[in-house]
Design an enzyme around this catalytic site. Structure first.
Site, mmCIF file in Angstrom:
data_model
loop_
_atom_site.group_PDB
_atom_site.id
_atom_site.type_symbol
_atom_site.label_atom_id
_atom_site.label_comp_id
_atom_site.label_asym_id
_atom_site.label_seq_id
_atom_site.Cartn_x
_atom_site.Cartn_y
_atom_site.Cartn_z
ATOM 1 C CE LYS A 80 -4.516 0.851 0.438
ATOM 2 N NZ LYS A 80 -5.664 0.139 -0.098
ATOM 3 C CG LEU A 185 -29.497 1.339 -0.918
ATOM 4 C CD1 LEU A 185 -30.866 1.740 -1.439
ATOM 5 C CD2 LEU A 185 -29.156 -0.071 -1.423
ATOM 6 N N GLY A 186 -24.789 2.680 -1.860
ATOM 7 C CA GLY A 186 -23.850 3.413 -2.712
ATOM 8 C C GLY A 186 -23.504 2.605 -3.944
ATOM 9 C CG HIS A 187 -20.150 3.860 -6.326
ATOM 10 N ND1 HIS A 187 -19.608 4.797 -5.480
ATOM 11 C CD2 HIS A 187 -20.436 4.507 -7.474
ATOM 12 C CE1 HIS A 187 -19.566 5.960 -6.093
ATOM 13 N NE2 HIS A 187 -20.065 5.817 -7.307
ATOM 14 N N GLY A 189 -23.607 -1.176 -2.760
ATOM 15 C CA GLY A 189 -24.866 -1.587 -2.133
ATOM 16 C C GLY A 189 -26.034 -1.601 -3.101
HETATM 17 P P1 NAD Z 1 -20.138 4.497 -1.461
HETATM 18 O O1 NAD Z 1 -19.557 5.671 -0.763
HETATM 19 O O2 NAD Z 1 -20.527 4.601 -2.892
HETATM 20 O O3 NAD Z 1 -21.431 3.969 -0.656
HETATM 21 C C1 NAD Z 1 -21.553 3.973 0.725
HETATM 22 C C2 NAD Z 1 -22.974 4.366 1.046
HETATM 23 O O4 NAD Z 1 -23.175 4.228 2.456
HETATM 24 C C3 NAD Z 1 -23.285 5.824 0.695
HETATM 25 O O5 NAD Z 1 -24.471 5.876 -0.080
HETATM 26 C C4 NAD Z 1 -23.448 6.484 2.064
HETATM 27 O O6 NAD Z 1 -24.393 7.551 2.037
HETATM 28 C C5 NAD Z 1 -23.945 5.325 2.900
HETATM 29 N N1 NAD Z 1 -23.742 5.494 4.348
HETATM 30 C C6 NAD Z 1 -22.719 6.085 4.990
HETATM 31 N N2 NAD Z 1 -22.911 6.045 6.311
HETATM 32 C C7 NAD Z 1 -24.090 5.397 6.512
HETATM 33 C C8 NAD Z 1 -24.827 5.045 7.666
HETATM 34 N N3 NAD Z 1 -24.422 5.356 8.899
HETATM 35 N N4 NAD Z 1 -25.990 4.382 7.510
HETATM 36 C C9 NAD Z 1 -26.433 4.071 6.273
HETATM 37 N N5 NAD Z 1 -25.772 4.397 5.139
HETATM 38 C C10 NAD Z 1 -24.616 5.062 5.263
HETATM 39 O O7 NAD Z 1 -19.073 3.310 -1.244
HETATM 40 P P2 NAD Z 1 -19.004 1.927 -2.040
HETATM 41 O O8 NAD Z 1 -18.001 2.046 -3.124
HETATM 42 O O9 NAD Z 1 -20.378 1.458 -2.343
HETATM 43 O O10 NAD Z 1 -18.366 1.006 -0.914
HETATM 44 C C11 NAD Z 1 -19.144 0.553 0.183
HETATM 45 C C12 NAD Z 1 -18.253 -0.159 1.190
HETATM 46 O O11 NAD Z 1 -17.601 -1.255 0.554
HETATM 47 C C13 NAD Z 1 -17.126 0.702 1.769
HETATM 48 O O12 NAD Z 1 -16.896 0.299 3.089
HETATM 49 C C14 NAD Z 1 -15.933 0.334 0.906
HETATM 50 O O13 NAD Z 1 -14.721 0.538 1.600
HETATM 51 C C15 NAD Z 1 -16.197 -1.139 0.663
HETATM 52 N N6 NAD Z 1 -15.562 -1.637 -0.572
HETATM 53 C C16 NAD Z 1 -15.862 -1.071 -1.764
HETATM 54 C C17 NAD Z 1 -15.258 -1.559 -2.919
HETATM 55 C C18 NAD Z 1 -15.569 -0.960 -4.281
HETATM 56 O O14 NAD Z 1 -15.200 -1.569 -5.299
HETATM 57 N N7 NAD Z 1 -16.243 0.175 -4.359
HETATM 58 C C19 NAD Z 1 -14.361 -2.640 -2.842
HETATM 59 C C20 NAD Z 1 -14.100 -3.230 -1.585
HETATM 60 C C21 NAD Z 1 -14.711 -2.701 -0.455
#
Ligand code: NAD
Length: 350
Positions: A80, A185-187, A189
């Site tokens: 990293k 429900l982000g990228h 979820g």
């Molecule tokens: P994102 O930021 O697009 O989505 C996260 C969502 O969670 C957002 O919509 C945010 O508003 C919501 N959120 C934040 N705090 C909250 C709470 N207290 N209650 C309810 N909702 C809440 O992120 P992502 O890319 O969807 O990633 C989600 C998780 O998965 C993160 O922990 C990330 O580290 C992990 N992750 C992502 C990837 C990837 O490819 N994007 C890969 C491995 C791990």
């Protein structure tokens, strides 16, 4: 600041510090283990309060990547890098070029990619000075769709496959009619919700922003709940897809779900929470195993691969989880501990 006796040092092979006076770059690259291959791990730019804090972060994240890559069956090690500074205020093109030189100076022992504060544009600048930059160009999407460079579709597909295996293992059923509570429900979820809806799962969703909640209600028939309701719901599965440390002393006492399987990193506030989940009869899908779709995606983008090979590789996450579950039952160990053991067997044995 001590390095060799730092509490997170843990047998790192290499820790390199770099300062470029011209661009102001101050960065650290940590290479934890390269027994399985070159160390892959993202570059994070963050306004660390001290170089000690930056060192602690890079050492922890780098070690985590050794476990993640090993369990994702990748011929990669763990590494990293961190850049000290606020990306919105201090990041310049010269700094990214200098970071490329730093990565290049390790001769391929470390390959960098995107993380917080670093965008594809920055990686492209680094790639002008280094051959060891991943995630600059997306050629494939696991389902044959048009790739846009975002690994979230692959992560979501891996979480879906892993959640399905976990439900089969714990509840002896497919996903039709199974209830799943998704936190965030982000990228990842939202895409996970789409996969689950197609398989007939009943969805309960929450987020702190309304953007995707209405859409999920209308298009996926999801029931929207408030963020503080999500843990106590009477559902089969909890899928944490927002942030870390959500499985803690407070939330664990509320859980009614029989399976915890989601995308978020570092879901357990402490390792001991894995034992508490086990004692309560809740099956936990170790986060770094189930959310490895993104790193698998980055690997295939960097290699001369294909969408089909990427999809099959991601689907392997389901089999890996079943192996962890079987071994943890045989050993009477929590799944998080068994996953760590299996990863160590893989990257330490070679
Ligand atoms: P994102 O930021 O697009 O989505 C996260 C969502 O969670 C957002 O919509 C945010 O508003 C919501 N959120 C934040 N705090 C909250 C709470 N207290 N209650 C309810 N909702 C809440 O992120 P992502 O890319 O969807 O990633 C989600 C998780 O998965 C993160 O922990 C990330 O580290 C992990 N992750 C992502 C990837 C990837 O490819 N994007 C890969 C491995 C791990």
């Amino acid at each position: 600041m001590s390095v060799f006796d730092h509490k997170a040092y843990d047998n790192h092979e290499k820790v390199a510090f770099f300062h470029d006076a011209k661009s102001g770059l101050k960065a650290i690259i940590a290479v934890h283990n390269t027994n399985l291959g070159p160390a892959l791990g993202g570059c994070r730019m963050w306004p660390y309060a001290s170089s000690e804090e930056a060192l602690t972060d890079v050492l922890r994240l780098s070690k985590g990547m050794s476990y993640k890559s090993a369990m994702a069956n990748l011929e990669l090690g763990g590494g990293k890098s961190v850049i000290i500074g606020d990306p919105r205020k201090l990041k310049t093109d010269e700094m990214m070029l200098a970071m490329g030189e730093f990565v290049q100076s390790l001769g391929g022992k470390y390959i960098t990619a995107e993380d917080s504060g670093i965008a594809v544009k920055d990686l492209k600048l680094m790639a002008q000075r280094s051959d060891y930059i991943a995630g600059t160009q997306a050629k494939y999407r696991y389902d044959g769709g048009e790739a846009d460079g975002n690994p979230a579709p692959s992560t979501a597909y891996g979480v879906f496959v892993g959640l399905r295996s976990s439900v089969r293992h714990a509840l002896k059923t497919d996903l039709n009619g199974v209830s799943v509570a998704i936190q965030g429900l982000g990228h990842v979820g939202y895409r996970l919700a789409e996969h689950l809806h197609r398989e007939g799962a009943k969805l309960f969703v929450t987020d702190i922003y309304p953007d995707n909640l209405d859409k999920a209600a209308q298009e996926l028939g999801a029931t929207v709940v408030s963020p503080d309701e999500i843990f106590a719901l009477d559902v089969d599965v909890l899928a944490p897809c927002a942030m870390g440390a959500v499985i803690n002393d407070n939330s664990i006492s509320l859980l009614k779900a029989k399976v915890v399987a989601g995308a978020a990193n570092n879901q357990l506030a402490e390792e001991r929470h894995g034992q508490i989940l086990k004692d309560k009869g809740i099956l936990y899908a170790p986060d770094y195993v189930i959310n490895a779709g993104g790193v698998i995606d980055i690997f295939h983008q960097k290699m001369d691969s294909s969408a089909e090979a990427m999809r099959k590789h991601i689907e392997g996450i389901g089999d890996t989880l079943v192996e962890i579950y079987q071994r943890s039952e045989e050993q009477n160990l929590p799944t998080n501990i068994e996953a760590n053991r299996m990863a160590e067997e893989r990257f330490l044995a070679k």
